[in-house]
Scaffold this active site. Structure first.
Site, PDB file in Angstrom:
ATOM      1  N   CYS A 165       0.714  -1.381  -0.054  1.00 48.87           N
ATOM      2  CA  CYS A 165      -0.028   0.182  -0.131  1.00 48.87           C
ATOM      3  C   CYS A 165       0.690   1.333  -0.028  1.00 48.87           C
ATOM      4  O   CYS A 165       0.205   2.283  -0.050  1.00 48.87           O
ATOM      5  CB  CYS A 165      -1.035  -0.004   1.136  1.00 48.87           C
ATOM      6  SG  CYS A 165      -2.043  -1.684   1.323  1.00 48.87           S
ATOM      7  N   GLU A 319      -0.865   5.350  13.946  1.00 47.97           N
ATOM      8  CA  GLU A 319      -0.244   6.514  12.963  1.00 47.97           C
ATOM      9  C   GLU A 319      -0.722   7.816  13.592  1.00 47.97           C
ATOM     10  O   GLU A 319       0.056   8.643  13.344  1.00 47.97           O
ATOM     11  CB  GLU A 319      -1.017   6.439  11.522  1.00 47.97           C
ATOM     12  CG  GLU A 319      -0.622   7.344  10.689  1.00 47.97           C
ATOM     13  CD  GLU A 319      -1.279   7.737   9.265  1.00 47.97           C
ATOM     14  OE1 GLU A 319      -0.784   8.519   8.426  1.00 47.97           O
ATOM     15  OE2 GLU A 319      -2.191   6.799   9.131  1.00 47.97           O
ATOM     16  N   LYS A 350      -9.317   8.327   2.590  1.00 46.98           N
ATOM     17  CA  LYS A 350     -10.001   6.999   2.109  1.00 46.98           C
ATOM     18  C   LYS A 350     -11.301   6.749   2.572  1.00 46.98           C
ATOM     19  O   LYS A 350     -12.140   5.748   2.370  1.00 46.98           O
ATOM     20  CB  LYS A 350      -9.094   5.860   3.243  1.00 46.98           C
ATOM     21  CG  LYS A 350      -7.692   5.649   2.442  1.00 46.98           C
ATOM     22  CD  LYS A 350      -6.898   4.613   3.154  1.00 46.98           C
ATOM     23  CE  LYS A 350      -5.701   4.386   2.798  1.00 46.98           C
ATOM     24  NZ  LYS A 350      -4.749   5.466   2.724  1.00 46.98           N
ATOM     25  N   HIS A 355      -9.847   2.135   0.498  1.00 46.37           N
ATOM     26  CA  HIS A 355      -8.272   2.044   0.114  1.00 46.37           C
ATOM     27  C   HIS A 355      -7.954   1.407  -1.160  1.00 46.37           C
ATOM     28  O   HIS A 355      -8.167   0.244  -1.492  1.00 46.37           O
ATOM     29  CB  HIS A 355      -7.937   0.963   1.417  1.00 46.37           C
ATOM     30  CG  HIS A 355      -6.378   0.951   1.633  1.00 46.37           C
ATOM     31  ND1 HIS A 355      -5.479   1.391   0.634  1.00 46.37           N
ATOM     32  CD2 HIS A 355      -5.822  -0.108   2.713  1.00 46.37           C
ATOM     33  CE1 HIS A 355      -4.545   0.988   1.064  1.00 46.37           C
ATOM     34  NE2 HIS A 355      -4.728   0.341   2.352  1.00 46.37           N
ATOM     35  N   PHE A 414       1.977  -3.507   4.201  1.00 45.04           N
ATOM     36  CA  PHE A 414       2.396  -4.649   4.824  1.00 45.04           C
ATOM     37  C   PHE A 414       3.921  -4.966   4.496  1.00 45.04           C
ATOM     38  O   PHE A 414       4.422  -4.523   3.634  1.00 45.04           O
ATOM     39  CB  PHE A 414       1.612  -5.790   4.252  1.00 45.04           C
ATOM     40  CG  PHE A 414       0.241  -5.854   4.650  1.00 45.04           C
ATOM     41  CD1 PHE A 414      -0.309  -4.888   5.772  1.00 45.04           C
ATOM     42  CD2 PHE A 414      -0.803  -6.860   4.144  1.00 45.04           C
ATOM     43  CE1 PHE A 414      -1.826  -5.035   6.059  1.00 45.04           C
ATOM     44  CE2 PHE A 414      -2.171  -6.860   4.509  1.00 45.04           C
ATOM     45  CZ  PHE A 414      -2.410  -6.078   5.538  1.00 45.04           C
TER      46      PHE A 414
END
Length: 431
Positions: A165, A319, A350, A355, A414
């Site tokens: 991502c 985050e 998003k 996403h 990831f």
């Protein structure tokens, strides 16, 4: 020191629309692109919604396209075509094709192509003969960049990031460095993804990454809710975003319209877990600080962060804590923020587009460019209440008019891969 790099064109293919003005207006109007899946049978799946691209753009004019070319390639071509038209740089690229290049990040390639080939091979002893000779070019992640290069005759750097991502952001950041240090004068940079299929839905569901409580048409628009206390997972999206990155003097010489200046790029790795971010958000912090350091900006200079925040319980909180630490984590940073005269604004787009995986960082970088260009911070759709108290302000309910000078765009993937892009508002005559 390197050369200065500016954004002169933006092309988008998104669940909100396929042109920049429509998408940007839809964000401000709190529209969303989430709807029940109707492109394949999904009644047996626990998640039956996604953020699909609504309108398939006409690809008949592209010379390298075939009838069954996968959507991740089609999306990239359409976004690149619109970015080039927006920047009006086609003549410039054709004049010196070895000085123009492309980088397109892709996360998951084309899973349906792989499944179809596997079924053909297993259908008969010599079933492999039915596999198309185009199979490999259709599944290689770098073929989105390859098609764009062929379409526009780009003979400079030809690059593809495949960092989950963060792929779109990495492609833009890598291209920024290529222009900055003289490998190219113009780069078409961004990301593309078309991974909404039963296998992907099943896979992300098994790791509890997707929102599963909003499957009916009346509720699906509420599913993606970054930072909100009721968030439970992300909504899969698809699309592409391509930016035209150009050396400043070249852009000025041809009278190009400049959206913003790209000044910094930060990368880091969590080295913690294959899917979960490190609990303290150390990698996210490092990426943001590195981007600001290269850009020569301080914490007090940054007015907006377009957060990666995907609407997952763990990721958004980590985050948020990382952003709080970077901008408010010491008395000196708090003082710098107070002296700036305004809070730090944070939002995640998003909520509106879902996403987009490998395309997310590119589309969100485009939104960050537009925030600097228009002085409008896009809102976080579906944010009502946070389960954590943050020192920054989460923009929700409506777009916010802010005198932005500097902004960050975050993307994490990831495997613990992180990227942050630092951008500045551009004014003619600024040093």
């Amino acid at each position: 020191m390197g050369r200065r790099v500016v954004v002169t064109g933006i092309g988008l293919v998104t669940p909100l629309g396929n042109d920049l003005s429509t998408v940007w207006r839809s964000l401000a109007e709190l529209r969303h692109g989430v709807r029940p899946i109707d492109s394949f049978e999904c009644s047996h799946l626990p998640v039956r919604i996604a953020a699909h691209v609504k309108e398939r753009a006409d690809c008949s004019a592209f010379k390298s396209i075939q009838r069954d070319t996968p959507d991740f390639i089609r999306f990239a071509l359409c976004a690149a075509r619109d970015a080039v038209a927006d920047a009006q740089c086609l003549d410039e690229m054709r004049r010196e094709p070895t000085r123009a290049g492309v980088a397109v990040g892709v996360g998951m390639s084309s899973i349906p192509e792989i499944l179809d080939a596997s079924r053909l091979i297993e259908s008969a002893p010599r079933g492999y003969r039915k596999v198309t000779p185009y199979f490999v070019p259709r599944v290689l992640p770098n073929l989105a960049a390859g098609h764009v290069a062929i379409e526009f005759g780009l003979q400079g750097p030809n690059h593809a990031a495949s960092t989950a991502c963060a792929a779109g952001a990495h492609a833009i950041g890598d291209s920024f460095r290529m222009v900055k240090y003289g490998d190219a004068d113009i780069m078409l940079a961004g990301g593309s993804e078309a991974a909404i299929n039963a296998v992907s839905i099943a896979g992300f569901t098994k790791i509890r990454a997707l929102a599963s409580s909003f499957n009916d048409a009346a509720m699906c628009g509420l599913a993606s809710r970054p930072f909100d206390v009721k968030r439970e997972g992300f909504v899969m999206g698809e699309g592409a975003g391509i930016l035209v990155l150009e050396e400043l003097d070249s852009a000025k010489a041809r009278g190009a319209r400049i959206y913003c200046e790209l000044v910094g790029y930060g990368m880091s790795g969590d080295a913690y877990h294959i899917t979960a971010p490190s609990p303290q958000g150390v990698g996210a912090r490092q990426a943001m600080l590195a981007a600001m350091r290269e850009g020569g900006v301080s914490c007090g200079d940054v007015g907006y962060v377009n957060a990666h925040a995907t609407s997952t319980p763990l990721g958004d909180e980590i985050e948020g804590s990382a952003i709080a630490h970077v901008f408010y984590g010491s008395d000196e940073k708090k003082q710098a923020r107070e002296q700036s005269g305004s809070p730090l604004y944070v939002s995640s787009t998003k909520g509106a587009v879902g996403h987009l995986l490998g395309a997310a960082g590119a589309v969100e970088a485009a939104f960050t460019c537009m925030a600097l260009h228009t002085k409008q911070v896009p809102p976080t759709l579906n944010f009502e209440e946070s389960d954590v108290v943050y020192p920054f302000e989460i923009v929700a309910g409506a777009a916010r008019t802010v005198a932005l000078r500097v902004a960050l765009s975050n993307s994490f993937g990831f495997g613990g891969t992180n990227a942050s892009l630092c951008m500045k508002h551009y004014e003619s005559g600024t040093a």
